[in-house]
Scaffold this motif. Structure first.
Motif: not given
Length: 469
Positions: A129, A133, A135-136, A138-139, A356, A385-386
């Motif tokens: 954490r 990144y 907190e970024d 892909n959940e 990133q 990630f996204s």
């Protein structure tokens, strides 16, 4: 996990096993409680980390050595020792219990929850954490490495894949088939396999049958036909469904290829590595595996951009979809605080920061593309990630993409729109281990009792689920 989009994405090699050039992304270092020496106390710390597959070539090994040297220059308090690493169900449990795994090791996406519940992974929540990144993620992917409270014990690290169909374009052409029009149904795969065998003498199709890999690919075939090998009951319990009609349907299909068409490679000893080697050696025309396997074919099995490789979506029918999975990076439970801190720095350096940061992404792609021999850049994978960041990455590395994307369109055209099927939630490897002997029986025994074998496997799988729940 399901993504939707109307325009097909190509692929980004930035999600492959990256081998970055020595570079610094700039900016501030994340505060993970370390001094500049790389450990909380400022003393020297040594960590062992998972490196390359045992089959990796000399160029890949040199790139890894260069990357380690760059890391140690950046973090002079940390010494990194790499070792060849390939996750195998048959050896992993013994290594884990015996404490012989490296400090940083890789596990299948679906094994995270079980290992966390068993208390077998180190808590790396604070270190992860603290990354820029942290907190970024892909959940839906990160959840595989978290406990019920959301504490992080492992992170998505590389190659989030969907199972796809890999094929030899040259063999298609030799058999008079159009490699730009690969099969889209299982019936078409069977027809193409028989044609290839009859015209060239080469097996038209092969399947993994050794250890959990064999069960994994049988499950993938069943998922594609609308079946599952485990069902959730809605009350927190799970039921083994290895006898799902779709499982039997795929086994009967394999039996037809083997005993009616003589187009299935008659080997029951093919695991993930073995089938890659057989494919690279021209022993078969088609097989299913993760969409990311091209990297391994290039780095360990002699496949090049002009070899004749083709990739297309796994055939699906009804409610079927492509089985998905991937890799988590974890840290050994008995690692000290200093080792955990250093381990997350390595995970950031080796697996994640290039996703990133533009400079690192470009350096990774350039290093891989300019290696001798060149390593794959641009292999299709799904984003850690996204999706937006994934597309941005494509723009960063476009000058270095060297995979034959034009021969992968059957997959890349649908990679974000196809239905994705997650692996079984509980006792995943145990379920695969119950299935692979059934695959072997179908390959080696024309009269194999599929119904009886699946009934026995389902009973044993349920016991494994109950024991793990």
């Amino acid at each position: 996990m399901r993504f939707n989009r109307t325009t097909a994405l190509a692929a980004a090699g930035v999600l492959s096993l990256g081998l970055l050039a020595a570079c610094d992304s700039g900016g501030d270092e994340p505060d993970t409680g370390s001094t500049s020496a790389g450990s909380p106390t400022g003393t020297q710390v040594t960590i062992r980390v998972a490196g390359l597959l045992p089959t990796a070539d000399d160029a890949a090994k040199q790139q890894l050595a260069d990357r380690v040297a760059a890391f140690e220059e950046k973090y002079p308090g940390i010494t990194v020792e790499t070792e060849d690493y390939e996750w195998l169900n048959s050896t992993f449990t013994t290594q884990l219990a015996g404490g012989t795994l490296p400090n940083v090791f890789e596990i299948p996406l679906t094994d995270g929850k079980t290992l966390i519940e068993n208390g077998q992974l180190a808590d790396i929540d604070a270190q992860v954490r603290a990354l820029p990144y942290g907190e970024d993620f892909n959940e839906s992917l990160l959840a595989n490495g978290q406990d019920a409270d959301g504490t992080i014990f492992a992170v998505p690290a590389k190659s989030i894949y969907a199972v796809a169909l890999h094929y030899n374009r040259n063999l298609f052409e030799q058999a008079g088939l159009d490699p730009d029009d690969p099969p889209t149904t299982w019936d078409e795969v069977r027809t193409a396999a028989k044609t290839i065998h009859d015209k060239t003498g080469v097996a038209g199709y092969a399947t993994m049958a050794l250890d959990a890999s064999g069960g994994w690919q049988l499950a993938a075939g069943a998922n594609a036909r609308g079946g599952v090998i485990e069902t959730a009951n809605g009350d927190g319990t799970y039921t083994a469904s290895l006898d799902d009609p779709a499982v039997k349907e795929h086994l009967e299909w394999l039996r037809a290829l083997r005993w009616e068409d003589d187009s299935l490679l008659a080997r029951a000893d093919l695991g993930w590595g073995e089938i890659n080697a057989a494919f690279g050696g021209g022993e078969l025309a088609m097989y299913t595996s993760g969409s990311d396997v091209y990297n391994a074919l290039v780095e360990g099995n002699g496949v090049t951009a002009d070899w004749g490789y083709g990739l297309t979506a796994i055939p699906t029918s009804g409610d079927g979809g492509a089985l998905t999975g991937g890799t988590l990076a974890a840290v050994r439970k008995d690692s000290t605080d200093a080792e955990k801190d250093a381990a997350v720095k390595w995970i950031d350096w080796w697996y994640l920061s290039k996703l990133q940061d533009k400079d690192q992404a470009v350096a990774d792609a350039q290093t891989r593309a300019e290696a001798d021999p060149a390593q794959a850049v641009g292999t299709p994978v799904l984003p850690i990630f996204s999706e937006a960041l994934y597309e941005e990455n494509l723009g960063w590395i476009k000058d270095y993409v060297n995979v034959p994307l034009e021969d992968m369109q059957g997959y890349t055209d649908v990679m974000f729109t196809q239905t994705l099927v997650p692996e079984a939630s509980v006792a995943t490897q145990d379920l695969y281990n119950q299935l692979f002997p059934v695959v072997q029986a179908v390959i080696t025994d024309q009269g194999a009792d599929i119904d009886g074998l699946l009934a026995t496997a389902t009973t044993a799988a349920q016991a494994a689920i109950d024991a793990a729940s």
